[in-house]
Every structure is written in C-alpha cells, then in structure tokens.
Design an enzyme around this catalytic site. Structure first.
Site, mmCIF file in Angstrom:
data_model
loop_
_atom_site.group_PDB
_atom_site.id
_atom_site.type_symbol
_atom_site.label_atom_id
_atom_site.label_comp_id
_atom_site.label_asym_id
_atom_site.label_seq_id
_atom_site.Cartn_x
_atom_site.Cartn_y
_atom_site.Cartn_z
ATOM 1 N N ASN A 26 80.138 63.826 29.634
ATOM 2 C CA ASN A 26 79.334 64.097 30.842
ATOM 3 C C ASN A 26 80.189 63.846 32.073
ATOM 4 O OD1 ASN A 26 76.379 62.466 29.444
ATOM 5 N ND2 ASN A 26 76.946 64.618 29.337
ATOM 6 N N ASP B 270 68.036 62.846 25.833
ATOM 7 C CA ASP B 270 68.462 64.180 26.250
ATOM 8 C C ASP B 270 67.279 64.983 26.799
ATOM 9 O OD1 ASP B 270 70.287 66.203 26.637
ATOM 10 O OD2 ASP B 270 70.125 66.982 24.596
HETATM 11 C C1 IPE Z 1 74.205 63.528 25.046
HETATM 12 O O1 IPE Z 1 73.562 64.552 25.706
HETATM 13 C C2 IPE Z 1 74.664 62.483 26.037
HETATM 14 C C3 IPE Z 1 73.617 61.677 26.627
HETATM 15 C C4 IPE Z 1 72.356 61.748 26.321
HETATM 16 C C5 IPE Z 1 74.057 60.706 27.576
HETATM 17 P P1 IPE Z 1 74.350 65.842 26.211
HETATM 18 O O2 IPE Z 1 73.367 66.691 26.892
HETATM 19 O O3 IPE Z 1 75.552 65.450 26.973
HETATM 20 O O4 IPE Z 1 74.817 66.479 24.823
HETATM 21 P P2 IPE Z 1 75.228 67.966 24.469
HETATM 22 O O5 IPE Z 1 76.176 68.441 25.529
HETATM 23 O O6 IPE Z 1 73.961 68.751 24.466
HETATM 24 O O7 IPE Z 1 75.844 67.869 23.100
HETATM 25 C C1 IPE Z 2 70.325 63.877 29.432
HETATM 26 O O1 IPE Z 2 69.779 64.992 29.993
HETATM 27 C C2 IPE Z 2 70.899 62.939 30.466
HETATM 28 C C3 IPE Z 2 72.373 62.941 30.513
HETATM 29 C C4 IPE Z 2 73.164 63.523 29.649
HETATM 30 C C5 IPE Z 2 72.989 62.231 31.611
HETATM 31 P P1 IPE Z 2 70.652 66.291 30.272
HETATM 32 O O2 IPE Z 2 71.191 66.220 31.649
HETATM 33 O O3 IPE Z 2 71.663 66.501 29.205
HETATM 34 O O4 IPE Z 2 69.526 67.403 30.171
HETATM 35 P P2 IPE Z 2 69.609 68.816 29.469
HETATM 36 O O5 IPE Z 2 70.160 68.622 28.090
HETATM 37 O O6 IPE Z 2 70.521 69.649 30.323
HETATM 38 O O7 IPE Z 2 68.196 69.309 29.454
HETATM 39 MG MG MG Z 3 71.674 67.485 27.450
#
Ligand code: IPE
Ligand code: IPE
Ligand code: MG
Length: 259
Positions: free
Chosen positions: A67, A19
């Site tokens: 996502n 993340d």
């Molecule tokens: C979890 O991260 C999913 C992945 C790392 C693929 P998210 O960014 O989607 O999670 P939330 O929305 O902060 O819970």
């Molecule tokens: C994790 O990074 C990657 C995916 C969930 C695909 P994020 O895109 O969730 O990054 P933040 O949480 O917005 O920083």
């Molecule tokens: Mg995230």
C-alpha cells in the site's frame, strides 16, 4: 458472552485483513478517504468486542508495505493522518477496555510524527492485561521473513553454528510475532480470496473466513459470527479426524491391493 459461542473453544488469536474501504465509498459515490474514515470507526467497535469476549490477541492488517509503495501519495498521507488521529483519540477507550496496543511491520519507515503517536499509544496502554491489539503497519510478510533471516544468519555466523541446527522454532523466534501464538482464525472482509502478503509463515494452519461484507460495515457481531463458524471447524493439522480407524493394509487380501 455472545450466547452461541462455546467458551471452551475460543480462538486465542484472531487476525483480520480489513479490506473494502474504497469500495464502500465508491458504492456511495464518495471519495476513498471517506471509506478509510469509516473503516477507522469500525476498528474501535471490533477491538471493544474482542476485549469483551476475552480474546487475548487481535491483529489487524491496517497498512501494507505494498500500500505504501503503490498507492497515490495523497491516499498514503491521508492514511497516516487517520492513523495519528486514531491513536490520539482512542487511547482512553483502549484503557477503559483494558486493551494494549502494539505494532508489527517496518514501522521505522513511517513518518516520525506517526511514530511518535505510536509510541505514545503503546506506552499509555502498556500495562493493560486484556486484549493485545496488534496493528500491522507498513507490513509485508515476505519482508518480515527477510528481516528474520538477516538477523538469524547474523546470529548463526556470530555463534559459529551450522545450518543443520536451525529449527522451525528458531525461525518463529526471529519473526515480528515471536511473542504471539499463531492466528487460529484469519478473517478477510470484502470477498477477496487471497492473503495479500499477510502473516505467511504464521497462517500455515490458520482457519480462513472470508466475508463479502465491506470493512466499514463490519462490527463486533460479525467477528463473533466468524468465531462461531470457526468453532464448527475441525482442525486436523495434517492428521485424521478423531476416531477415524486407520486402514490395516497388512490384512488386505492381495487381490484388493491397488499398489
Ligand atoms: C490488504 O488489502 C492490505 C490491507 C488490508 C492493509 P489490499 O487492498 O492492499 O490487497 P489487494 O491489493 O487487494 O491484494
Ligand atoms: C482496505 O481498504 C484499507 C487499506 C488497504 C489501507 P482498501 O483501500 O483496499 O479498499 P478497496 O479494496 O479498494 O475497496
Ligand atoms: Mg483493498
């Protein structure tokens, strides 16, 4: 091996919630896309470290079902392009590192051109015997449980079994991860204290390590530090520490009894 690790207490399975790509880009006033691109680079470093220290199973949460449903199409499309190029460009390195790639999730819902690359990488690395890298793609733990129960119930009906015969092992066998041990260690980058619908059944007794470091800044050494922390933990699985004397309730005088 990283000198501070105890080879006797290596985890068999490390799972990572990768993340923080968006925040990494935001801190640099860049578009989120750049964060994802940098995040894909980080993946390969971590995979190669896993292989070097002989970790049998590494599972990376790369793209959740949520996502897919909730992010803008432009971002989802970019992630699909990135996945395709990651799979195309890293097969050679995976083979050099004896890494086998596989996937969990509702991957049938991904675009056909992505699935074609997924099959290609899986097939090209199938014979490798080192680390098994599992990418969780279009993955959600609750939908994994729904998929498992659908198949389980269908089999129970077909075989005329009664519900009392269903065991925890049966449920395990219908999960996408049936062939894998449960994670020993779950790492989440970027500081969020939640599991975001990842491997809910499988992490019942997993040790959790959350780091503030954003995923694009995460390297193999940071995984090894998390493993070092894991090795200092005492896993009790609901039991008592080794050597804890059990209270002999029968021998207590009646006036010391609290119940
Ligand atoms: C979890 O991260 C999913 C992945 C790392 C693929 P998210 O960014 O989607 O999670 P939330 O929305 O902060 O819970
Ligand atoms: C994790 O990074 C990657 C995916 C969930 C695909 P994020 O895109 O969730 O990054 P933040 O949480 O917005 O920083
Ligand atoms: Mg995230």
């Amino acid at each position: 091996m990283y000198r501070r690790l105890d080879p006797e207490r290596m985890p068999q399975h490390v799972a990572i919630i990768m993340d923080g790509n968006g925040r990494w880009a935001g801190k640099r006033s860049l578009k989120r896309f750049f964060g994802h691109q940098q995040g894909a680079e980080a993946v390969q470093y971590v995979v190669e470290t896993a292989s070097r220290v002989g970790l049998p199973w590494l599972t990376l949460y790369a793209f959740s079902l949520e996502n897919n449903l909730k992010r803008p199409r432009t971002e989802v499309n970019f992630l699909m392009r990135l996945l395709k190029s990651y799979l195309t460009n890293n097969v050679q390195r995976m083979n050099d590192n004896n890494v086998r790639i596989q996937y969990v999730g509702r991957t049938e819902e991904l675009p056909e051109e992505v699935r074609e690359r997924m099959r290609y990488a899986e097939e090209a690395t199938r014979k490798n015997t080192g680390t098994t890298l599992t990418l969780a793609l279009n993955y959600g733990a609750r939908s994994e449980l729904v998929d498992a129960f659908r198949r389980l119930v269908a089999d129970v009906q077909r075989k005329g079994l009664c519900p009392e015969q269903i065991t925890e092992l049966d449920i395990h066998r219908y999960l996408y991860t049936a062939h894998m041990p449960d994670p020993d260690l779950l790492i989440r980058t970027s500081g969020e204290m939640r599991v975001s619908n990842f491997l809910l059944w499988q992490i019942a007794y997993t040790e959790i390590f959350v780091t503030e470091r954003l995923w694009p800044d995460f390297r193999g050494i940071h995984m090894l530090e998390a493993i070092e922390d894991y090795q200092r933990r005492e896993r009790r699985y609901g039991g008592l520490s080794d050597g804890t004397e059990s209270d002999d309730v029968e021998s207590l005088p009646a006036n010391q009894m609290v119940v």
